[in-house]
Design a protein around this motif. Sequence first.
Motif, PDB file in Angstrom:
ATOM      1  N   ARG A   1       0.826  -1.219   0.000  1.00 49.92           N
ATOM      2  CA  ARG A   1       0.000   0.000   0.000  1.00 49.92           C
ATOM      3  C   ARG A   1       0.853   1.260   0.000  1.00 49.92           C
ATOM      4  NH1 ARG A   1      -2.668  -3.098   3.886  1.00 49.92           N
ATOM      5  NH2 ARG A   1      -4.501  -4.095   2.998  1.00 49.92           N
ATOM      6  N   VAL A   2       2.041   1.158   0.585  1.00 53.62           N
ATOM      7  CA  VAL A   2       2.936   2.315   0.652  1.00 53.62           C
ATOM      8  C   VAL A   2       3.731   2.475  -0.645  1.00 53.62           C
ATOM      9  CG1 VAL A   2       4.900   3.347   1.865  1.00 53.62           C
ATOM     10  CG2 VAL A   2       3.121   2.158   3.164  1.00 53.62           C
ATOM     11  N   VAL A   3       4.260   1.377  -1.172  1.00 54.23           N
ATOM     12  CA  VAL A   3       5.122   1.477  -2.344  1.00 54.23           C
ATOM     13  C   VAL A   3       4.342   1.703  -3.634  1.00 54.23           C
ATOM     14  CG1 VAL A   3       6.992   0.164  -1.301  1.00 54.23           C
ATOM     15  CG2 VAL A   3       5.284  -1.026  -2.691  1.00 54.23           C
ATOM     16  N   GLY A   4       3.063   1.399  -3.626  1.00 55.52           N
ATOM     17  CA  GLY A   4       2.233   1.718  -4.778  1.00 55.52           C
ATOM     18  C   GLY A   4       1.984   0.561  -5.725  1.00 55.52           C
ATOM     19  N   ARG A   5       1.061   0.811  -6.607  1.00 59.02           N
ATOM     20  CA  ARG A   5       0.576  -0.212  -7.529  1.00 59.02           C
ATOM     21  C   ARG A   5       1.674  -0.729  -8.469  1.00 59.02           C
ATOM     22  NH1 ARG A   5      -4.696   0.296 -11.415  1.00 59.02           N
ATOM     23  NH2 ARG A   5      -4.398  -1.682 -12.468  1.00 59.02           N
ATOM     24  N   ALA A   6       2.473   0.171  -9.014  1.00 58.09           N
ATOM     25  CA  ALA A   6       3.504  -0.242  -9.972  1.00 58.09           C
ATOM     26  C   ALA A   6       4.485  -1.222  -9.329  1.00 58.09           C
ATOM     27  CB  ALA A   6       4.243   0.974 -10.526  1.00 58.09           C
ATOM     28  N   SER A   7       4.936  -0.930  -8.132  1.00 58.96           N
ATOM     29  CA  SER A   7       5.867  -1.832  -7.440  1.00 58.96           C
ATOM     30  C   SER A   7       5.196  -3.159  -7.095  1.00 58.96           C
ATOM     31  CB  SER A   7       6.401  -1.193  -6.173  1.00 58.96           C
ATOM     32  OG  SER A   7       7.278  -0.153  -6.501  1.00 58.96           O
ATOM     33  N   CYS A   8       3.942  -3.082  -6.720  1.00 53.25           N
ATOM     34  CA  CYS A   8       3.218  -4.325  -6.430  1.00 53.25           C
ATOM     35  C   CYS A   8       3.159  -5.202  -7.670  1.00 53.25           C
ATOM     36  CB  CYS A   8       1.802  -4.029  -5.940  1.00 53.25           C
ATOM     37  SG  CYS A   8       1.742  -3.452  -4.250  1.00 53.25           S
ATOM     38  N   GLU A   9       2.823  -4.593  -8.794  1.00 44.84           N
ATOM     39  CA  GLU A   9       2.691  -5.370 -10.030  1.00 44.84           C
ATOM     40  C   GLU A   9       4.035  -5.893 -10.530  1.00 44.84           C
ATOM     41  OE1 GLU A   9       0.623  -2.833 -12.762  1.00 44.84           O
ATOM     42  OE2 GLU A   9      -1.295  -3.129 -11.761  1.00 44.84           O
ATOM     43  N   LEU A  10       5.083  -5.081 -10.409  1.00 44.22           N
ATOM     44  CA  LEU A  10       6.383  -5.469 -10.942  1.00 44.22           C
ATOM     45  C   LEU A  10       7.204  -6.353 -10.010  1.00 44.22           C
ATOM     46  CD1 LEU A  10       7.432  -2.076 -12.544  1.00 44.22           C
ATOM     47  CD2 LEU A  10       6.751  -4.163 -13.741  1.00 44.22           C
ATOM     48  N   VAL A  11       7.007  -6.196  -8.706  1.00 42.67           N
ATOM     49  CA  VAL A  11       7.876  -6.892  -7.760  1.00 42.67           C
ATOM     50  C   VAL A  11       7.111  -7.889  -6.886  1.00 42.67           C
ATOM     51  CG1 VAL A  11       9.512  -6.586  -5.863  1.00 42.67           C
ATOM     52  CG2 VAL A  11       9.433  -4.905  -7.700  1.00 42.67           C
ATOM     53  N   LEU A  12       6.090  -7.413  -6.197  1.00 44.17           N
ATOM     54  CA  LEU A  12       5.428  -8.272  -5.222  1.00 44.17           C
ATOM     55  C   LEU A  12       4.587  -9.379  -5.855  1.00 44.17           C
ATOM     56  CD1 LEU A  12       4.379  -5.740  -2.452  1.00 44.17           C
ATOM     57  CD2 LEU A  12       6.361  -7.254  -2.543  1.00 44.17           C
ATOM     58  N   VAL A  13       3.794  -9.054  -6.853  1.00 41.73           N
ATOM     59  CA  VAL A  13       2.936 -10.077  -7.467  1.00 41.73           C
ATOM     60  C   VAL A  13       3.771 -11.230  -8.030  1.00 41.73           C
ATOM     61  CG1 VAL A  13       1.282 -10.537  -9.310  1.00 41.73           C
ATOM     62  CG2 VAL A  13       0.944  -8.568  -7.805  1.00 41.73           C
ATOM     63  N   PRO A  14       4.887 -10.973  -8.736  1.00 39.90           N
ATOM     64  CA  PRO A  14       5.701 -12.109  -9.191  1.00 39.90           C
ATOM     65  C   PRO A  14       6.268 -12.952  -8.036  1.00 39.90           C
ATOM     66  CG  PRO A  14       6.239 -10.161 -10.462  1.00 39.90           C
ATOM     67  CD  PRO A  14       5.352  -9.710  -9.344  1.00 39.90           C
TER      68      PRO A  14
ATOM     69  N   ARG B   1       5.269 -16.879  -7.628  1.00 43.54           N
ATOM     70  CA  ARG B   1       6.277 -17.945  -7.543  1.00 43.54           C
ATOM     71  C   ARG B   1       6.006 -18.890  -6.378  1.00 43.54           C
ATOM     72  NH1 ARG B   1      11.347 -16.547  -4.867  1.00 43.54           N
ATOM     73  NH2 ARG B   1      11.215 -18.394  -3.637  1.00 43.54           N
ATOM     74  N   CYS B   2       5.519 -18.333  -5.287  1.00 40.01           N
ATOM     75  CA  CYS B   2       5.302 -19.142  -4.081  1.00 40.01           C
ATOM     76  C   CYS B   2       3.985 -19.920  -4.110  1.00 40.01           C
ATOM     77  CB  CYS B   2       5.395 -18.264  -2.845  1.00 40.01           C
ATOM     78  SG  CYS B   2       7.094 -17.722  -2.562  1.00 40.01           S
ATOM     79  N   LEU B   3       3.195 -19.718  -5.137  1.00 40.37           N
ATOM     80  CA  LEU B   3       1.988 -20.540  -5.282  1.00 40.37           C
ATOM     81  C   LEU B   3       2.363 -21.984  -5.610  1.00 40.37           C
ATOM     82  CD1 LEU B   3      -0.330 -18.091  -7.229  1.00 40.37           C
ATOM     83  CD2 LEU B   3      -0.416 -18.682  -4.797  1.00 40.37           C
ATOM     84  N   LEU B   4       3.625 -22.213  -5.938  1.00 40.76           N
ATOM     85  CA  LEU B   4       4.126 -23.560  -6.234  1.00 40.76           C
ATOM     86  C   LEU B   4       4.969 -24.129  -5.091  1.00 40.76           C
ATOM     87  CD1 LEU B   4       5.154 -22.931  -9.942  1.00 40.76           C
ATOM     88  CD2 LEU B   4       3.046 -23.989  -9.088  1.00 40.76           C
TER      89      LEU B   4
END
Length: 114
Positions: free
Chosen positions: A61-74, A78-81
């Motif tokens: 929420r602090v780092v913003g949508r772009a960082s979430c999409e580029l860094v956190l979501v991947p 990956r950990c869904l496996l």
Amino acid sequence: KSPVAEKAMYEVLLVNSPQLAEFFGRDDANNFLMPLLITCLNSPSPQLRCEFFKHIAGVGRVVGRASCELVLVPCVDRCLLDVQDAVVSCALRCMTTLIAPDVREKPQRAEVAS
């Protein structure tokens, strides 16, 4: 440093990570805090990996949508496996939180031309 002490340090860091991100602000949280937190995903401890997913959305929420999409979501993807079912469950909950609309944001009103 003992592995137990290192795990305890990371747990305290993760629990307080949303507040730390607020304190550091978007740029520093993005450049310094997130890379440090992401190293938790390399831990052999499934509990530590779950702790990451319990708290990282608050940092998002602090780092913003772009960082979430580029860094956190991947990272979450990956950990869904992961071989540990608990980690997969925590990752799914985190993904749900990351992609859910932010209820704090006010809906934008359409401009009405007169």
